[in-house]
Design an enzyme around this catalytic site. Structure first.
Site, PDB file in Angstrom:
ATOM      1  N   CYS A   1       0.867  -1.190   0.000  1.00 43.44           N
ATOM      2  CA  CYS A   1       0.000   0.000   0.000  1.00 43.44           C
ATOM      3  C   CYS A   1       0.901   1.237   0.000  1.00 43.44           C
ATOM      4  O   CYS A   1       2.065   1.150  -0.398  1.00 43.44           O
ATOM      5  CB  CYS A   1      -0.994  -0.032   1.161  1.00 43.44           C
TER       6      CYS A   1
ATOM      7  N   SER B   1      -1.919  -2.622   4.074  1.00 48.33           N
ATOM      8  CA  SER B   1      -1.102  -3.808   3.795  1.00 48.33           C
ATOM      9  C   SER B   1      -0.702  -4.576   5.058  1.00 48.33           C
ATOM     10  O   SER B   1      -0.696  -5.810   5.028  1.00 48.33           O
ATOM     11  CB  SER B   1       0.100  -3.476   2.897  1.00 48.33           C
TER      12      SER B   1
ATOM     13  N   ASP C   1      -8.431   3.982   1.420  1.00 45.95           N
ATOM     14  CA  ASP C   1      -7.355   4.222   2.380  1.00 45.95           C
ATOM     15  C   ASP C   1      -7.934   4.738   3.697  1.00 45.95           C
ATOM     16  O   ASP C   1      -8.372   5.887   3.780  1.00 45.95           O
ATOM     17  CB  ASP C   1      -6.363   5.233   1.804  1.00 45.95           C
TER      18      ASP C   1
HETATM   19  P1  4NP Z   1      -1.805   2.907   4.037  1.00 50.28           P
HETATM   20  O1  4NP Z   1      -2.357   4.320   4.560  1.00 50.28           O
HETATM   21  O2  4NP Z   1      -1.236   3.139   2.659  1.00 50.28           O
HETATM   22  O3  4NP Z   1      -3.006   2.030   3.998  1.00 50.28           O
HETATM   23  O4  4NP Z   1      -0.770   2.478   5.048  1.00 50.28           O
HETATM   24  C1  4NP Z   1      -1.562   5.473   4.637  1.00 50.28           C
HETATM   25  C2  4NP Z   1      -0.710   5.661   5.708  1.00 50.28           C
HETATM   26  C3  4NP Z   1       0.033   6.824   5.798  1.00 50.28           C
HETATM   27  C4  4NP Z   1      -0.063   7.784   4.816  1.00 50.28           C
HETATM   28  C5  4NP Z   1      -0.909   7.600   3.742  1.00 50.28           C
HETATM   29  C6  4NP Z   1      -1.645   6.437   3.650  1.00 50.28           C
HETATM   30  N1  4NP Z   1       0.674   8.984   4.910  1.00 50.28           N
HETATM   31  O5  4NP Z   1       0.481   9.878   4.061  1.00 50.28           O
HETATM   32  O6  4NP Z   1       1.489   9.128   5.842  1.00 50.28           O
END
Ligand code: 4NP
Length: 154
Positions: free
Chosen positions: A8, A15, A124
């Site tokens: 992810c 993930s 997300d």
């Molecule tokens: P993930 O979600 O891809 O499902 O782990 C996210 C976690 C952190 C961030 C974006 C999406 N971020 O921008 O820090």
């Protein structure tokens, strides 16, 4: 040994949830010596961090272990080391394709496991806050994936 990696963006929400859920199903079928699961993020912001609080909470609710899991960034070596590379959304897929070797790699968008679902990407929860929705998709998709692995490869 069959190796599976979920990818992810941050490797703290979706993930690692999939890694823990599939790992739990594998252990339930006593296949842990045949199938290994990992996860990674396309981004580097959370390297070394444990899963997000929302992911931990939902895994706790379902009594699924995430012990020792920490975020890492995906690399092009992963295309060689893993038999199954799954991504959570189209942005992940685009980022993976940009890595060396990514253009021709076999990468499965997770929602292809659930063709009848209206959603075509795993949302997300870092942005939506809806970890329960993501858990339901991941749980259903991991059932399909494990059946597929057992039929294809074991
Ligand atoms: P993930 O979600 O891809 O499902 O782990 C996210 C976690 C952190 C961030 C974006 C999406 N971020 O921008 O820090």
């Amino acid at each position: 040994m069959i190796n599976v990696v979920f990818v992810c963006l941050g490797n703290i929400c979706r993930s690692p949830m999939a890694e823990a859920v599939l790992g739990n199903k594998i252990a339930g079928k006593n296949l842990q010596d045949r199938i290994k699961v990992d996860s990674a993020g396309t981004g580097d912001w959370h390297i070394g961090h444990p899963p997000h609080e929302g992911t931990r909470k939902i895994l706790d609710e379902y009594q699924i272990s995430y012990e020792g899991m920490v975020a890492r960034q995906v690399t092009s070596k992963d295309f060689e080391q893993f038999d199954y590379v799954l991504c959570m959304d189209q942005a992940n897929l685009g980022n993976l394709r940009k890595l060396p070797g990514g253009e021709n790699a076999v990468i499965i968008p997770f929602m292809e496991l659930l063709p009848d679902e209206v959603l075509r990407e795993v949302p997300d929860p870092y942005f939506t806050g809806n970890f329960e929705e993501v858990y339901a998709l991941i749980n259903a998709g991991c059932d399909v994936l494990l059946d597929m692995i057992v039929k294809d490869k074991l």
